[in-house]
Design a protein around this motif. Structure first.
Motif, short mmCIF file in Angstrom:
data_model
loop_
_atom_site.label_atom_id
_atom_site.label_comp_id
_atom_site.label_asym_id
_atom_site.label_seq_id
_atom_site.Cartn_x
_atom_site.Cartn_y
_atom_site.Cartn_z
N LEU A 256 -25.68 61.03 65.50
CA LEU A 256 -26.95 60.40 65.87
C LEU A 256 -28.12 61.23 65.36
CD1 LEU A 256 -28.64 58.34 67.49
CD2 LEU A 256 -28.27 59.76 69.52
N GLU A 257 -28.07 62.53 65.58
CA GLU A 257 -29.16 63.40 65.14
C GLU A 257 -29.32 63.38 63.62
OE1 GLU A 257 -30.82 67.88 66.19
OE2 GLU A 257 -28.68 67.45 66.41
N TYR A 258 -28.20 63.43 62.91
CA TYR A 258 -28.26 63.42 61.45
C TYR A 258 -28.77 62.07 60.94
CZ TYR A 258 -27.07 64.27 56.59
OH TYR A 258 -27.14 64.44 55.22
N GLY A 259 -28.29 60.99 61.54
CA GLY A 259 -28.69 59.66 61.09
C GLY A 259 -30.17 59.40 61.27
N LEU A 260 -30.74 59.89 62.37
CA LEU A 260 -32.17 59.71 62.59
C LEU A 260 -33.00 60.56 61.64
CD1 LEU A 260 -32.32 59.64 66.49
CD2 LEU A 260 -32.36 57.70 64.93
N ALA A 261 -32.48 61.72 61.28
CA ALA A 261 -33.19 62.60 60.35
C ALA A 261 -33.09 62.12 58.91
CB ALA A 261 -32.66 64.02 60.47
N HIS A 262 -32.05 61.33 58.61
CA HIS A 262 -31.81 60.84 57.25
C HIS A 262 -31.50 59.34 57.29
CE1 HIS A 262 -30.65 65.13 57.46
NE2 HIS A 262 -31.23 65.22 56.27
N PRO A 263 -32.48 58.51 57.66
CA PRO A 263 -32.21 57.07 57.85
C PRO A 263 -31.73 56.36 56.60
CG PRO A 263 -34.57 57.52 57.90
CD PRO A 263 -33.88 58.84 57.97
N GLN A 264 -32.27 56.72 55.44
CA GLN A 264 -31.84 56.05 54.20
C GLN A 264 -30.37 56.37 53.90
OE1 GLN A 264 -33.62 53.86 52.60
NE2 GLN A 264 -35.53 54.17 53.73
N GLU A 265 -30.01 57.63 54.06
CA GLU A 265 -28.62 58.03 53.82
C GLU A 265 -27.69 57.36 54.83
OE1 GLU A 265 -25.75 62.01 53.65
OE2 GLU A 265 -27.93 62.23 53.89
N THR A 279 -29.42 47.52 53.53
CA THR A 279 -29.79 48.91 53.76
C THR A 279 -31.25 49.08 54.16
OG1 THR A 279 -30.13 49.18 51.37
CG2 THR A 279 -27.99 49.85 52.26
N ALA A 280 -32.13 48.23 53.64
CA ALA A 280 -33.55 48.35 54.00
C ALA A 280 -33.75 48.09 55.49
CB ALA A 280 -34.39 47.39 53.17
N SER A 281 -33.13 47.04 56.00
CA SER A 281 -33.25 46.71 57.43
C SER A 281 -32.59 47.77 58.29
CB SER A 281 -32.63 45.35 57.72
OG SER A 281 -33.36 44.31 57.10
N ALA A 282 -31.42 48.26 57.84
CA ALA A 282 -30.70 49.28 58.62
C ALA A 282 -31.52 50.56 58.73
CB ALA A 282 -29.35 49.56 57.98
N ALA A 283 -32.10 51.00 57.62
CA ALA A 283 -32.91 52.21 57.64
C ALA A 283 -34.15 52.03 58.52
CB ALA A 283 -33.32 52.59 56.22
N ALA A 284 -34.75 50.85 58.44
CA ALA A 284 -35.94 50.58 59.25
C ALA A 284 -35.61 50.60 60.74
CB ALA A 284 -36.54 49.23 58.86
N GLU A 285 -34.44 50.08 61.11
CA GLU A 285 -34.03 50.12 62.51
C GLU A 285 -33.90 51.56 63.00
OE1 GLU A 285 -30.79 47.82 63.85
OE2 GLU A 285 -31.67 45.90 63.29
N LEU A 286 -33.30 52.41 62.18
CA LEU A 286 -33.13 53.81 62.57
C LEU A 286 -34.47 54.51 62.71
CD1 LEU A 286 -30.08 54.69 60.32
CD2 LEU A 286 -30.12 54.76 62.82
N GLU A 287 -35.39 54.20 61.82
CA GLU A 287 -36.72 54.82 61.89
C GLU A 287 -37.44 54.41 63.18
OE1 GLU A 287 -38.48 53.57 58.25
OE2 GLU A 287 -37.36 55.00 57.02
N LEU A 288 -37.29 53.14 63.56
CA LEU A 288 -37.91 52.67 64.80
C LEU A 288 -37.23 53.26 66.03
CD1 LEU A 288 -38.46 48.89 63.95
CD2 LEU A 288 -40.25 50.59 64.30
N MET A 289 -35.93 53.50 65.93
CA MET A 289 -35.17 53.97 67.07
C MET A 289 -35.45 55.43 67.40
SD MET A 289 -31.09 53.50 67.81
CE MET A 289 -30.43 54.96 67.00
N ALA A 290 -35.92 56.20 66.42
CA ALA A 290 -36.09 57.64 66.60
C ALA A 290 -36.95 57.98 67.80
CB ALA A 290 -36.67 58.26 65.33
N GLU A 291 -38.06 57.25 68.00
CA GLU A 291 -38.96 57.59 69.09
C GLU A 291 -38.38 57.22 70.46
OE1 GLU A 291 -42.33 54.62 69.95
OE2 GLU A 291 -42.10 54.52 67.77
#
Length: 342
Positions: A256-265, A279-291
């Protein structure tokens, strides 16, 4: 529907087929590196299909975190809190994330027993009503007279009467129809419903599928003390294999920690395992989830659960009439001995 929308729709169809077949694409593009004699086989259910918000479990597998902890993990798509709980309690899966509020409602009403939460995934609830511009929904009160869709056991649907009461909405004037994780967004895009139950991180996917600007009504606006998803296991497993639970939890949270730090990867890892991932939607979801995982200024360490906050959540639900007074305590649903320390 544009190319992005078609791709996301294809993701939903592929996940639905995976549910029918039971295979879940769990080994696609990933070698079974934890297959030594000392590895323990574990089945893990995602929270809701195979969207970006659940990519962290694939990260933990791809990066070898599970293997290092002694696990061979089979990842299958879940269908929300109402389906993950019975799968874990019955032993069909050993771990999975559920919304803590949904778990409180089910346990407090006697609908479910035999599971415990062992870590937080999100420190704030991500539950929301999602719609698009043009439906006439811009505030909670606008939901009256509208038609919404969600899975029967979802936390958004289960918690709606409480949300309605706190926001001055007459819940009796809102109608609900059944849907599932794979078809909800298509239902909204087709216009047969005015809104759907969704997590706030689903915004980019809603916009991709519908081709319209998304409008979200987050439950956290009315109930800021509620936690989001938590990792659960069966009470039996927690009691009999506490060290195993701790090892699995640590490996998952590392992902979880790695995924939030590297959403594109992380999105790319999900794509390699679930081929039709956008991948664009998946990365965007992770970026929103971080907070929501590490809210700014909260001081909460990843994975931790605070007994006082859980007590506040229970009080909110009791005051709203969603739970009987005095029937729930934090210790009934959370094994604080297994929760990561801050």
């Amino acid at each position: 529907m544009n190319r992005l929308a078609r791709t996301v729709a294809a993701t939903a169809l592929a996940t639905a087929l995976a549910l029918v077949s039971g295979c879940g694409d769990s080994d696609s593009g990933t070698s079974a590196r934890g297959d030594g004699p000392s590895s323990e086989k574990v089945t893990y259910l995602t929270s809701f299909g195979n969207f970006g918000r659940d990519a962290y479990v694939w990260v933990a597998k791809d990066k070898g975190y599970f293997e290092e902890a002694g696990f061979e993990v089979d990842i299958k798509p879940g269908q929300g809190t109402g389906s993950v709980i019975p799968a874990v309690v019955s032993g069909r899966a050993q771990f999975g994330p559920i919304d803590l509020t949904g778990g409180l409602l089910q346990m407090g009403s006697g609908q479910a027993e035999g599971f415990v939460a062992v870590a937080a995934v999100q420190q704030r609830t991500m539950a929301a009503i999602a719609t698009t511009e043009g439906t006439g929904i811009a505030s909670p009160k606008d939901l009256e007279g509208k038609r919404l869709a969600d899975t029967p056991g979802s936390v958004v649907r289960s918690l709606f009467p409480t949300y309605a009461r706190l926001t001055g909405v007459d819940a009796g004037k809102v109608s609900w129809v059944n849907g599932d994780a794979q078809t909800l967004m298509g239902t909204l895009a087709g216009g047969s419903v005015d809104g759907i139950g969704q997590f706030v991180v689903g915004k980019p996917t809603v916009e991709a599928v519908t081709g319209k600007k998304a409008v979200l009504l987050p439950y956290s606006d009315a109930m800021p003390d509620l936690y989001g998803n938590v990792l659960i296991t069966s009470a039996k497993t927690a009691q009999q294999k506490p060290e195993m639970v701790k090892r699995f939890t640590a490996a998952l949270l590392k992902g979880l920690e790695y995924g939030l730090a590297h959403p594109q990867e992380a999105a790319g890892i999900l794509k390699r395992n679930v081929d039709v991932t956008n991948t664009a939607s998946a990365a965007a979801e992770l970026e929103l989830m971080a907070e929501y995982v590490t809210p700014p200024g909260s001081g909460s360490a990843i994975g931790t659960l605070d007994e006082g906050r859980v007590s506040k959540s229970i009080a909110i639900l009791e005051d709203a009439g969603a739970l009987p007074h005095g029937g729930m305590t934090p210790e009934r649903i959370i094994d604080f001995g297994l929760v990561p320390k801050g």
